[in-house]
Design a protein around this motif. Structure first.
Motif, PDB file in Angstrom:
ATOM      1  N   LYS A  44      32.342  88.454-100.457  1.00 57.80           N
ATOM      2  CA  LYS A  44      33.604  89.136-100.758  1.00 57.80           C
ATOM      3  C   LYS A  44      34.665  88.918 -99.701  1.00 57.80           C
ATOM      4  N   GLY A  45      34.418  88.065 -98.745  1.00 62.86           N
ATOM      5  CA  GLY A  45      35.386  87.806 -97.694  1.00 62.86           C
ATOM      6  C   GLY A  45      34.872  88.273 -96.341  1.00 62.86           C
ATOM      7  N   MET A  46      35.626  87.904 -95.262  1.00 61.64           N
ATOM      8  CA  MET A  46      35.215  88.259 -93.905  1.00 61.64           C
ATOM      9  C   MET A  46      35.610  89.702 -93.578  1.00 61.64           C
ATOM     10  N   THR A  47      34.875  90.258 -92.639  1.00 58.83           N
ATOM     11  CA  THR A  47      35.170  91.616 -92.179  1.00 58.83           C
ATOM     12  C   THR A  47      36.283  91.580 -91.141  1.00 58.83           C
ATOM     13  N   ARG A  48      36.709  92.778 -90.708  1.00 56.92           N
ATOM     14  CA  ARG A  48      37.792  92.859 -89.728  1.00 56.92           C
ATOM     15  C   ARG A  48      37.350  92.263 -88.391  1.00 56.92           C
ATOM     16  N   GLY A  49      36.147  92.541 -87.996  1.00 59.47           N
ATOM     17  CA  GLY A  49      35.664  91.979 -86.728  1.00 59.47           C
ATOM     18  C   GLY A  49      35.601  90.454 -86.767  1.00 59.47           C
ATOM     19  N   GLN A  50      35.160  89.927 -87.897  1.00 60.76           N
ATOM     20  CA  GLN A  50      35.102  88.467 -88.025  1.00 60.76           C
ATOM     21  C   GLN A  50      36.492  87.850 -87.982  1.00 60.76           C
ATOM     22  N   LEU A  51      37.452  88.530 -88.611  1.00 65.05           N
ATOM     23  CA  LEU A  51      38.823  88.013 -88.581  1.00 65.05           C
ATOM     24  C   LEU A  51      39.373  88.022 -87.163  1.00 65.05           C
ATOM     25  N   GLU A  52      39.127  89.121 -86.411  1.00 67.72           N
ATOM     26  CA  GLU A  52      39.600  89.173 -85.024  1.00 67.72           C
ATOM     27  C   GLU A  52      38.947  88.079 -84.186  1.00 67.72           C
ATOM     28  N   VAL A  74      37.926  85.192 -85.240  1.00 67.64           N
ATOM     29  CA  VAL A  74      38.539  83.916 -85.616  1.00 67.64           C
ATOM     30  C   VAL A  74      39.896  83.753 -84.956  1.00 67.64           C
ATOM     31  N   ARG A  75      40.700  84.818 -84.939  1.00 68.64           N
ATOM     32  CA  ARG A  75      42.025  84.723 -84.311  1.00 68.64           C
ATOM     33  C   ARG A  75      41.891  84.469 -82.812  1.00 68.64           C
ATOM     34  N   LEU A  76      40.913  85.131 -82.182  1.00 69.92           N
ATOM     35  CA  LEU A  76      40.705  84.918 -80.751  1.00 69.92           C
ATOM     36  C   LEU A  76      40.328  83.460 -80.460  1.00 69.92           C
ATOM     37  N   VAL A  77      39.464  82.911 -81.277  1.00 70.99           N
ATOM     38  CA  VAL A  77      39.067  81.507 -81.085  1.00 70.99           C
ATOM     39  C   VAL A  77      40.253  80.577 -81.302  1.00 70.99           C
ATOM     40  N   GLN A  78      41.102  80.892 -82.274  1.00 67.26           N
ATOM     41  CA  GLN A  78      42.288  80.060 -82.517  1.00 67.26           C
ATOM     42  C   GLN A  78      43.230  80.074 -81.322  1.00 67.26           C
ATOM     43  N   LYS A  79      43.428  81.285 -80.726  1.00 68.09           N
ATOM     44  CA  LYS A  79      44.289  81.369 -79.540  1.00 68.09           C
ATOM     45  C   LYS A  79      43.716  80.531 -78.397  1.00 68.09           C
ATOM     46  N   GLN A  80      42.408  80.627 -78.210  1.00 63.49           N
ATOM     47  CA  GLN A  80      41.785  79.827 -77.152  1.00 63.49           C
ATOM     48  C   GLN A  80      41.970  78.332 -77.410  1.00 63.49           C
ATOM     49  N   GLN A  81      41.851  77.939 -78.645  1.00 61.82           N
ATOM     50  CA  GLN A  81      42.040  76.518 -78.980  1.00 61.82           C
ATOM     51  C   GLN A  81      43.475  76.075 -78.710  1.00 61.82           C
ATOM     52  N   VAL A  82      44.441  76.960 -79.016  1.00 60.52           N
ATOM     53  CA  VAL A  82      45.847  76.613 -78.759  1.00 60.52           C
ATOM     54  C   VAL A  82      46.085  76.445 -77.267  1.00 60.52           C
ATOM     55  N   GLN A  83      45.562  77.384 -76.458  1.00 63.05           N
ATOM     56  CA  GLN A  83      45.728  77.278 -75.009  1.00 63.05           C
ATOM     57  C   GLN A  83      45.058  76.018 -74.463  1.00 63.05           C
ATOM     58  N   GLU A  84      43.866  75.707 -74.984  1.00 61.73           N
ATOM     59  CA  GLU A  84      43.170  74.505 -74.531  1.00 61.73           C
ATOM     60  C   GLU A  84      43.960  73.247 -74.885  1.00 61.73           C
ATOM     61  N   LYS A  85      44.561  73.258 -76.062  1.00 62.47           N
ATOM     62  CA  LYS A  85      45.356  72.100 -76.470  1.00 62.47           C
ATOM     63  C   LYS A  85      46.595  71.940 -75.600  1.00 62.47           C
ATOM     64  N   LEU A  86      47.245  73.067 -75.245  1.00 63.39           N
ATOM     65  CA  LEU A  86      48.415  72.994 -74.357  1.00 63.39           C
ATOM     66  C   LEU A  86      48.019  72.465 -72.984  1.00 63.39           C
ATOM     67  N   ARG A  87      46.859  72.924 -72.498  1.00 63.01           N
ATOM     68  CA  ARG A  87      46.406  72.453 -71.189  1.00 63.01           C
ATOM     69  C   ARG A  87      46.143  70.940 -71.214  1.00 63.01           C
ATOM     70  N   ILE A  88      45.518  70.485 -72.282  1.00 65.96           N
ATOM     71  CA  ILE A  88      45.222  69.045 -72.385  1.00 65.96           C
ATOM     72  C   ILE A  88      46.509  68.238 -72.477  1.00 65.96           C
ATOM     73  N   GLN A  89      47.487  68.753 -73.216  1.00 65.53           N
ATOM     74  CA  GLN A  89      48.767  68.045 -73.314  1.00 65.53           C
ATOM     75  C   GLN A  89      49.464  67.964 -71.963  1.00 65.53           C
ATOM     76  N   GLU A  90      49.387  69.071 -71.190  1.00 63.68           N
ATOM     77  CA  GLU A  90      50.017  69.064 -69.867  1.00 63.68           C
ATOM     78  C   GLU A  90      49.339  68.043 -68.951  1.00 63.68           C
ATOM     79  N   GLU A  91      48.013  68.004 -69.015  1.00 62.11           N
ATOM     80  CA  GLU A  91      47.298  67.022 -68.195  1.00 62.11           C
ATOM     81  C   GLU A  91      47.656  65.599 -68.601  1.00 62.11           C
ATOM     82  N   GLU A  92      47.758  65.362 -69.887  1.00 60.55           N
ATOM     83  CA  GLU A  92      48.136  64.019 -70.342  1.00 60.55           C
ATOM     84  C   GLU A  92      49.547  63.663 -69.897  1.00 60.55           C
ATOM     85  N   ARG A  93      50.452  64.649 -69.927  1.00 60.23           N
ATOM     86  CA  ARG A  93      51.832  64.383 -69.485  1.00 60.23           C
ATOM     87  C   ARG A  93      51.862  64.027 -68.005  1.00 60.23           C
TER      88      ARG A  93
END
Length: 377
Positions: free
Chosen positions: A274-282, A284-303
């Protein structure tokens, strides 16, 4: 006037002899065809001796061949004479054989040229039944009917035989027809009796079958009515149970536990989820934020890495330009030094040529070259 002394004559004679010997020597030396000086005379003698031996051997071989040819010619002539004699004897034997054993009378086609053929031949017609009376012989004609009596007698006998045969066949046919009619009547009576018995048996069987079918239909109708009532009752019970299950089940109540899989907590059943629970959604959002920060860090290193590479590339290019300028400067200095050296050498060579022209003034003429190779000594 000078007086010629004997001593002068001797000197003149000796000088003339020496001149003559010198001329002869020059002829021998300067004539390439007759010159033998400088050659191997012994080798030439050996070669001449070998050549004579070869010529003698060749001559002996030719003589041997000639003798062999003469002997072969003699043998050939003898064989030809023998063959000619044998051929003559063979022709004579063939002629004798033909005259003694192959006479004209024994030939297969002698009858075509036999002078006594007419005397030996048979007459054109011996009787009316002669086999040699063909159509082309014109010995018998249509309509003569030479065998009239024999033919008439034969036809009468043949008609009598035909009549007797027809009578016998007619009598046999009547007897066969009568037997067939009797057999047909007997068979017809038997068929009628059998048909009557079968008809009675069929009527009795139909009555029994009809009664059995009626009983079976009655029992089937009772069973069908009872089965329908039971099915209707069972259907009503099933409907009530289904309604109760739907009202109390997890489908309408959306219980998340129904999607839990037996393979582990990280697995779900797709058709029940029936879909994900509230804890699962939170989470997922936390993991997405971490991925965004990791991607920014990698871009800065490449620059930063790209900037470093660009700086190194610029430094390398600058160093290459400086080294190229230095190399060109060195080449230019070397070229100048080489030009100065070549100019000095050219001046020295020019001075040397002028000096040689001033010092060396005696040039050789043709007379200088013609004085060589004029004597044998």
């Amino acid at each position: 006037m000078d007086i010629v002394q004997p001593k002068d004559l001797e000197q003149s004679l000796g000088l003339a002899k020496r001149r003559h010997a010198e001329l002869c020597r020059q002829n021998r030396i300067f004539n390439a065809r007759n010159r033998i000086i400088g050659g191997d005379a012994e080798a030439w003698d050996i070669q001449l001796h070998d050549q004579k031996i070869r010529e003698a051997t060749e001559k002996a071989r030719h003589e041997t061949f000639a003798a062999e040819m003469r002997r072969s010619d003699k043998t050939t002539c003898t064989l030809e004479d023998r063959e000619r004699r044998d051929r003559k004897n063979l022709c004579k034997a063939i002629t004798d054989f033909q005259q003694s054993l192959q006479k004209p009378e024994s030939r297969r086609e002698f009858d075509l040229s036999d002078p006594l053929a007419l005397k030996k031949d048979l007459p054109a017609r011996r009787s009316d039944n002669d086999d040699r009376n063909t159509v082309s012989g014109m010995q018998r004609f249509m309509g003569e009917d030479l065998n009239f009596h024999e033919r008439k007698k034969f036809q009468q006998e043949q008609n009598r035989e035909w009549s007797l045969q027809q009578q016998r066949e007619r009598k046999n046919a009547r007897a066969d027809h009568k037997r067939a009619e009797d057999l047909y009547m007997k068979t017809r009576l038997q068929f009628d009796e059998t048909a009557k018995q079968l008809q009675n048996l069929e009527s009795a069987t139909r009555k029994a079958v009809r009664a059995a079918v009626q009983e079976f239909n009655k029992s089937q109708a009772l069973e069908s009515a009872e089965r329908k009532s039971l099915e209707k009752k069972q259907e009503q019970e099933d409907n009530l149970a289904e309604i109760s299950n739907l009202l109390r089940g997890d489908l309408l109540s959306e219980n998340p536990q129904q999607a839990a899989s037996s393979f582990g907590p990280h697995r779900v059943v797709p058709d029940r989820w029936k879909g994900m629970t509230r804890g699962q959604l939170e989470q997922v959002r936390l993991v997405q934020k971490q991925q965004v920060q990791e991607k920014l860090r990698i871009q800065e290193e490449e620059r930063q890495r790209d900037q470093e590479w660009d700086w190194q590339r610029v430094q390398n290019a600058r160093t290459s330009v400086l080294m190229e300028r230095q190399r060109r400067r060195q080449q230019r200095d070397l070229r100048r030094a080489l030009d100065c050296s070549n100019l000095g050498l050219a001046r020295e060579q020019l001075l040397q040529k002028k000096l040689m022209k001033e010092v060396c003034t005696d040039h050789p003429t043709e007379d200088y070259f013609t004085q060589f190779n004029t004597r044998s000594r």
